[in-house]
Design a protein around this motif. Structure first.
Motif, mmCIF file in Angstrom:
data_model
loop_
_atom_site.group_PDB
_atom_site.id
_atom_site.type_symbol
_atom_site.label_atom_id
_atom_site.label_comp_id
_atom_site.label_asym_id
_atom_site.label_seq_id
_atom_site.Cartn_x
_atom_site.Cartn_y
_atom_site.Cartn_z
ATOM 1 N N ARG A 137 -32.890 8.125 0.109
ATOM 2 C CA ARG A 137 -33.539 8.995 1.084
ATOM 3 C C ARG A 137 -34.410 10.012 0.347
ATOM 4 O O ARG A 137 -34.176 10.340 -0.816
ATOM 5 N N LEU A 148 -42.599 3.990 -1.816
ATOM 6 C CA LEU A 148 -41.405 4.108 -0.974
ATOM 7 C C LEU A 148 -40.964 2.713 -0.553
ATOM 8 O O LEU A 148 -41.573 2.085 0.307
ATOM 9 N N SER A 191 -35.782 5.724 3.563
ATOM 10 C CA SER A 191 -36.086 6.509 4.764
ATOM 11 C C SER A 191 -36.166 7.972 4.373
ATOM 12 O O SER A 191 -35.836 8.357 3.256
ATOM 13 N N GLY A 192 -36.620 8.798 5.322
ATOM 14 C CA GLY A 192 -36.727 10.225 5.050
ATOM 15 C C GLY A 192 -38.042 10.788 5.525
ATOM 16 O O GLY A 192 -38.682 10.239 6.439
ATOM 17 N N THR A 193 -38.482 11.874 4.906
ATOM 18 C CA THR A 193 -39.671 12.575 5.391
ATOM 19 C C THR A 193 -40.592 12.977 4.240
ATOM 20 O O THR A 193 -40.144 13.301 3.141
ATOM 21 N N PRO A 234 -40.154 5.824 6.495
ATOM 22 C CA PRO A 234 -40.272 7.289 6.384
ATOM 23 C C PRO A 234 -41.184 7.852 7.466
ATOM 24 O O PRO A 234 -42.043 7.154 8.019
ATOM 25 N N PRO A 245 -43.358 2.797 8.743
ATOM 26 C CA PRO A 245 -43.455 4.260 8.694
ATOM 27 C C PRO A 245 -44.042 4.833 9.976
ATOM 28 O O PRO A 245 -44.740 4.151 10.725
#
Length: 552
Positions: free
Chosen positions: A122, A139, A143-145, A167, A190
């Motif tokens: 993440r 990436l 997942s993540g930001t 993401p 994404p």
């Protein structure tokens, strides 16, 4: 109880290195880095720790002389605040598992990727900058930001999202990338919201290999290639975006839902064929028709344009449509107008919206083939990349095949590279390979993939004597000369009897002959003993032509 450990090389009571600080810092603790450069490669497993610059951004640099990442996270949660990380040949930051959090940080890797996040990991990147690297963010399956970040001055792709990664990338700017701004492939999913992609050499946002992103409120501008592209089999949503005149390339086999069409976008083949676009197509077709001879060639080109236009109409009507191959073989003797037609063909594809540029790059063997193994692939790729967006015209392409003679193995290396590049960039360029009819068969046999790339051959027949006479008249008129009907008759008679061996140059022969005609006209006018009149200067006489024919 979590505590703060201070790292400094000269402060009493402080720990001198980051590695030693990690050994004594409890989970949940913070490592406060005093200003300076810390040349250490760090590996973190199962740690929950924060590394923070004590005096704020720009004061602390983590770097390493190793080809390994400067910071590798295999598990746990690692937070960096106000820290700069600089890699060399390896990644600056590599995350194989766990979670990486960056706040107000910078990362760069001159020959690698700034931040690489792998399967199952993440990320939470905020207000950070990634620049001066071969790739910005990679990436894969994570997942993540990514929020309020900047990715700029990147040699290749700015952000790569792959292997099903999902993401959320928001309020982020991607600018000045040597290839694509954001490349989404291998089923990437994404969400891209309120971002900017500016000044890329390749496509602004490229969607490939079954990916399905959600792209909202994002602007793409100043790209050398399409603003947004989507390959067959890709889906997702495009909503409220802005794309400048570079437009979009959406394959008919893509299911990308366009909620609100981007500004000034040209979607798919032929979308710009209303209004000015349609008028331009007809203007170019009229220019094609005005060329001397080439009846079969004109019919073939018109047929291709018709197929492309109808394919687009079917797509817009919701009917099934298949893409029309734009790559061509131009076969025939030299001097039959192949380069001229190739240039018009490229302009037609541009007017239809098939290609983003109306440019033609003409090359031959010497532009593609190097002098040692590996050099050829590099040269060929460089030329191909320069032609992207327009037409790549390969003259005497048969000289690349194995039967071309000494050094032909390097030519084969070029052919093999061309086949790969044509597949990788099948929607970004039109390739025309030209040469003698029989020799082009050898060219197509040099690699099994060539025949599937070049599915249509257009034959350029030699000009008739009457057509060569007309071509000579046009050459003369372009330079403000006047040829009488008597002169034209002499020219036609000459071209009827001239030896048309395998090296006969057709229109080149006509141009060369006229250059000699001008020489003899000049001699005649000098012998007048007076200043020639305007009519004298423009008039080509029969003796001028006969003298030129005799001299040749």
């Amino acid at each position: 109880m979590a505590r703060t450990v201070i790292v400094s090389s000269d402060r009493p009571g402080a720990v001198p290195t980051v590695r030693e600080a990690l050994e004594v810092t409890a989970d949940g603790g913070t490592i406060s880095l005093s200003p300076g450069e810390y040349r250490e490669a760090l590996l973190l497993r199962g740690r929950d720790v924060t590394l923070s610059a004590a005096d704020g951004p720009g004061t602390v640099v983590l770097c390493s002389d190793s080809s390994e990442p400067v910071l590798r996270v295999e598990s746990g949660t690692v937070t960096l605040s106000d820290v700069t990380v600089r890699g060399g040949y390896g990644a600056a930051i590599a995350v194989d598992g766990g979670e990486i959090r960056l706040n107000n940080c910078e990362a760069a890797a001159e020959y690698g990727v700034a931040v690489q996040v792998g399967q199952g990991a993440r990320l939470a990147l905020e207000s950070s900058k990634f620049s001066g690297s071969q790739y910005g963010l990679s990436l894969e399956g994570c997942s993540g930001t990514v929020k309020s970040c900047t990715v700029e001055e990147i040699g290749g792709d700015g952000i790569i999202v792959s292997l099903g990664a999902d993401p959320v990338i928001s309020d982020t700017t991607v600018r000045n990338c040597g290839n694509r701004g954001i490349y989404i492939y291998q089923y990437g999913k994404p969400t891209i919201a309120n971002c900017e992609v500016i000044g890329t050499r390749g496509v602004g946002i490229a969607i490939a290999h079954g990916s399905s992103p959600t792209i909202r409120g994002t602007a793409v501008r100043d790209t050398d290639d399409f603003g947004i592209s989507a390959d067959a089999g890709c889906g997702g949503v495009l909503d409220g975006c802005k794309v400048d005149s570079a437009g979009m390339s959406i394959d008919p086999g893509a299911t990308l839902e366009i909620v609100e069409a981007p500004v000034t976008a040209r979607v798919g083949v032929g979308a710009d064929t209303s209004g000015d676009g349609a008028e331009k197509v007809e203007e170019l077709l009229a220019e094609l028709d005005s060329l001397t001879g080439l009846a079969e060639v004109k019919a073939e080109v018109r047929s291709l344009i018709d197929e492309m236009q109808v394919s687009e109409w079917r797509r817009l009507a919701g009917l099934g449509s298949s893409s029309v191959s734009r790559h061509l073989i131009f076969a025939g003797a030299p001097g039959t107008g192949k380069t001229t037609v190739a240039r018009l063909y490229g302009k037609l594809l541009f007017a239809l919206g098939v290609l983003p540029k109306d440019t033609l790059k003409e090359v031959s063997r010497r532009d593609l083939v190097g002098q040692y193994i590996g050099h050829t692939a590099e040269k060929t790729a460089g030329v191909f990349n320069e032609a992207l967006g327009g037409v790549l015209f390969i003259d005497e392409a048969y000289t690349l095949s194995r039967s071309a003679g000494a050094g032909a193995d390097f030519g084969q290396e070029s052919i093999d590279m061309l086949v790969k590049l044509m597949e990788d960039h099948r929607d970004e360029v039109a390739v025309i390979a030209a040469g003698y009819t029989a020799d082009m068969l050898d060219f197509l046999a040099a690699n099994a993939g060539l025949a599937s790339r070049f599915t249509r051959t257009i034959e350029f027949n030699s000009y008739s004597a009457e057509e060569l006479g007309e071509i000579t008249v046009r050459i003369a008129e372009a330079d403000s000369y006047v040829l009488s009907p008597e002169v034209l008759s002499v020219l036609v008679e000459h071209f009827t009897t001239v030896d048309r061996g395998p090296n006969f140059g057709n229109a080149r022969e006509a141009r060369t002959l006229f250059e000699v005609v001008r020489k003899y006209q000049a001699q005649r006018l000098r012998a007048l003993g007076r200043m020639p009149s305007m009519d004298d200067l423009r008039h080509i006489a029969v003796p001028d032509v006969l003298a030129a024919i005799q001299a040749r």
